[in-house]
Design a protein around this motif. Structure first.
Motif, PDB file in Angstrom:
ATOM      1  N   CYS A  46       0.853  -1.188   0.000  1.00 30.91           N
ATOM      2  CA  CYS A  46       0.000   0.000   0.000  1.00 30.91           C
ATOM      3  C   CYS A  46       0.889   1.239   0.000  1.00 30.91           C
ATOM      4  O   CYS A  46       1.661   1.457   0.939  1.00 30.91           O
ATOM      5  CB  CYS A  46      -0.927  -0.002   1.214  1.00 30.91           C
ATOM      6  N   GLU A  68       0.039   4.474   0.153  1.00 26.95           N
ATOM      7  CA  GLU A  68      -0.332   5.501   1.126  1.00 26.95           C
ATOM      8  C   GLU A  68       0.148   5.159   2.527  1.00 26.95           C
ATOM      9  O   GLU A  68       0.658   6.017   3.251  1.00 26.95           O
ATOM     10  CB  GLU A  68      -1.850   5.703   1.136  1.00 26.95           C
ATOM     11  N   ASP A  69      -0.025   3.905   2.942  1.00 26.16           N
ATOM     12  CA  ASP A  69       0.356   3.506   4.300  1.00 26.16           C
ATOM     13  C   ASP A  69       1.794   3.015   4.384  1.00 26.16           C
ATOM     14  O   ASP A  69       2.330   2.880   5.487  1.00 26.16           O
ATOM     15  CB  ASP A  69      -0.584   2.408   4.807  1.00 26.16           C
ATOM     16  N   ILE A 107       0.388  -5.540   2.628  1.00 26.57           N
ATOM     17  CA  ILE A 107      -0.963  -5.969   2.962  1.00 26.57           C
ATOM     18  C   ILE A 107      -1.306  -7.217   2.153  1.00 26.57           C
ATOM     19  O   ILE A 107      -0.603  -7.579   1.203  1.00 26.57           O
ATOM     20  CB  ILE A 107      -2.005  -4.862   2.682  1.00 26.57           C
ATOM     21  N   CYS A 117      -6.931  -7.260   2.822  1.00 21.66           N
ATOM     22  CA  CYS A 117      -6.695  -5.893   3.308  1.00 21.66           C
ATOM     23  C   CYS A 117      -7.004  -4.878   2.217  1.00 21.66           C
ATOM     24  O   CYS A 117      -7.577  -3.805   2.472  1.00 21.66           O
ATOM     25  CB  CYS A 117      -5.246  -5.724   3.771  1.00 21.66           C
ATOM     26  N   GLU A 118      -6.596  -5.211   0.989  1.00 20.95           N
ATOM     27  CA  GLU A 118      -6.808  -4.292  -0.133  1.00 20.95           C
ATOM     28  C   GLU A 118      -8.293  -4.007  -0.333  1.00 20.95           C
ATOM     29  O   GLU A 118      -8.676  -2.892  -0.706  1.00 20.95           O
ATOM     30  CB  GLU A 118      -6.204  -4.900  -1.401  1.00 20.95           C
ATOM     31  N   GLU A 150     -10.291   0.156   5.203  1.00 17.60           N
ATOM     32  CA  GLU A 150      -9.057   0.867   5.595  1.00 17.60           C
ATOM     33  C   GLU A 150      -8.209   1.250   4.403  1.00 17.60           C
ATOM     34  O   GLU A 150      -7.577   2.303   4.392  1.00 17.60           O
ATOM     35  CB  GLU A 150      -8.256  -0.013   6.559  1.00 17.60           C
ATOM     36  N   HIS A 151      -8.163   0.387   3.393  1.00 21.90           N
ATOM     37  CA  HIS A 151      -7.294   0.636   2.231  1.00 21.90           C
ATOM     38  C   HIS A 151      -8.071   0.952   0.955  1.00 21.90           C
ATOM     39  O   HIS A 151      -7.469   0.990  -0.117  1.00 21.90           O
ATOM     40  CB  HIS A 151      -6.407  -0.589   1.994  1.00 21.90           C
ATOM     41  N   HIS A 167      -6.828   3.341  -2.000  1.00 20.60           N
ATOM     42  CA  HIS A 167      -5.376   3.470  -1.949  1.00 20.60           C
ATOM     43  C   HIS A 167      -4.734   2.856  -3.187  1.00 20.60           C
ATOM     44  O   HIS A 167      -5.318   2.003  -3.847  1.00 20.60           O
ATOM     45  CB  HIS A 167      -4.828   2.789  -0.693  1.00 20.60           C
ATOM     46  N   THR A 199      -2.307   0.384  -4.596  1.00 22.03           N
ATOM     47  CA  THR A 199      -1.626  -0.843  -4.180  1.00 22.03           C
ATOM     48  C   THR A 199      -0.896  -1.462  -5.358  1.00 22.03           C
ATOM     49  O   THR A 199      -1.339  -1.355  -6.509  1.00 22.03           O
ATOM     50  CB  THR A 199      -2.630  -1.859  -3.604  1.00 22.03           C
TER      51      THR A 199
END
Length: 281
Positions: free
Chosen positions: A108, A110-111, A115, A119-120, A124-125, A128, A130
């Motif tokens: 990810c 941004e973070d 992941i 998660c993708e 939360e993501h 974003h 990826t």
């Protein structure tokens, strides 16, 4: 075959869904492969038919389940790898997602962390950017190499400064030692001078004490003689006054002289009173 090579090969033939070595692998047009049971089971769970479109669990590329094709090449590699792993009596390390237990294979942006595919898809993501780990590894490898270069330069500069500080410390200590000896020598000399002056002053004081005591002793002796003469004269006069007229006038001229000459005059003025402060003379 080294462990690093085995891990690289295992990554290529590991199913992204079950994270086990591929079993009867099926490939999608995007190039990703999955176990037959995993990819078809995923489609069945979602209620997707053979002619309906689905998306790759890894890159989200659209595909139709009917277009899945067997990949015998990957199947052979997975089988051979199983034999090697069993022969070594161990399983190769796989890093799993702490939240979902899935293999960490996405990055990810941004973070700035790895992941899994679940998660993708999470809130939360969502939205974003990826990427597959392999796609960003070179970018961060170059960044970290550049950072390492700068940090090593900083380290070299720090080592140079450390050497300068150590040199200055040694130089400072070298300056202190002669100065310490100089101060000690100077005060030793002052103590010697003070000791000599102390002895001189004490000796002078003893001389003053001796002189003063001699003067006092002389005055005391003189006073004792005068007191004795005075007592004799008083006794003689008392006897004459109490006696007869003849006794009173006998040698009166001599008595008168004695009276006129007698006087208590010791050298009191020469007796030391207050001790004068001794000077350096």
């Amino acid at each position: 075959m080294t462990s690093a090579v085995l891990v690289d090969i295992q990554d290529e033939v590991t199913c992204p869904i079950c994270l086990e070595l591929l079993t009867e692998p099926l490939s999608i047009d995007c190039g990703h492969s999955f176990c037959q049971a995993c990819i078809t089971g995923d489609s069945k769970e979602l209620g997707i038919g053979q002619e309906e479109e689905s998306s790759c669990p890894v890159c989200q590329t659209s595909y139709q389940p009917g277009n899945l094709r067997p990949n015998r090449h990957l199947a052979n590699i997975a089988d051979r790898l199983r034999e090697v792993v069993l022969g070594l009596g161990k399983q190769l390390k796989v890093v799993l997602c702490a939240h979902h237990g899935e293999k960490l294979q996405l990055f990810c942006k941004e973070d700035g962390k790895l992941i899994c595919w679940l998660c993708e898809r999470s809130q939360e993501h969502r939205g974003h950017h990826t990427f597959l780990m392999e796609e960003v590894a070179q970018e961060y490898q170059e960044k970290f190499q550049e950072s390492l270069k700068k940090l090593r330069q900083e380290q070299q500069e720090a080592e140079k400064l450390t050497a300068v500080i150590r040199e200055k410390r040694a130089s400072w200590k070298n300056q202190m030692e002669p100065e310490r000896h100089r101060i000690q020598k100077q005060f030793d000399q002052l103590r010697s001078i003070l000791d000599r002056e102390e002895q001189r002053q004490l000796k002078k004081l003893e001389e003053e004490e001796r002189k003063g005591l001699n003067i006092i002793a002389e005055a005391e002796g003189e006073l004792m003689q005068q007191s004795q003469s005075l007592r004799k004269l008083i006794s003689d006069l008392e006897r004459r006054c109490q006696g007869s007229t003849t006794e009173l006038l006998q040698d009166v001229s001599d008595v008168a002289k004695r009276i006129s000459f007698i006087k208590v005059t010791p050298k009191v003025a020469h007796i030391p009173g207050t001790l004068k402060r001794l000077t350096n003379t």
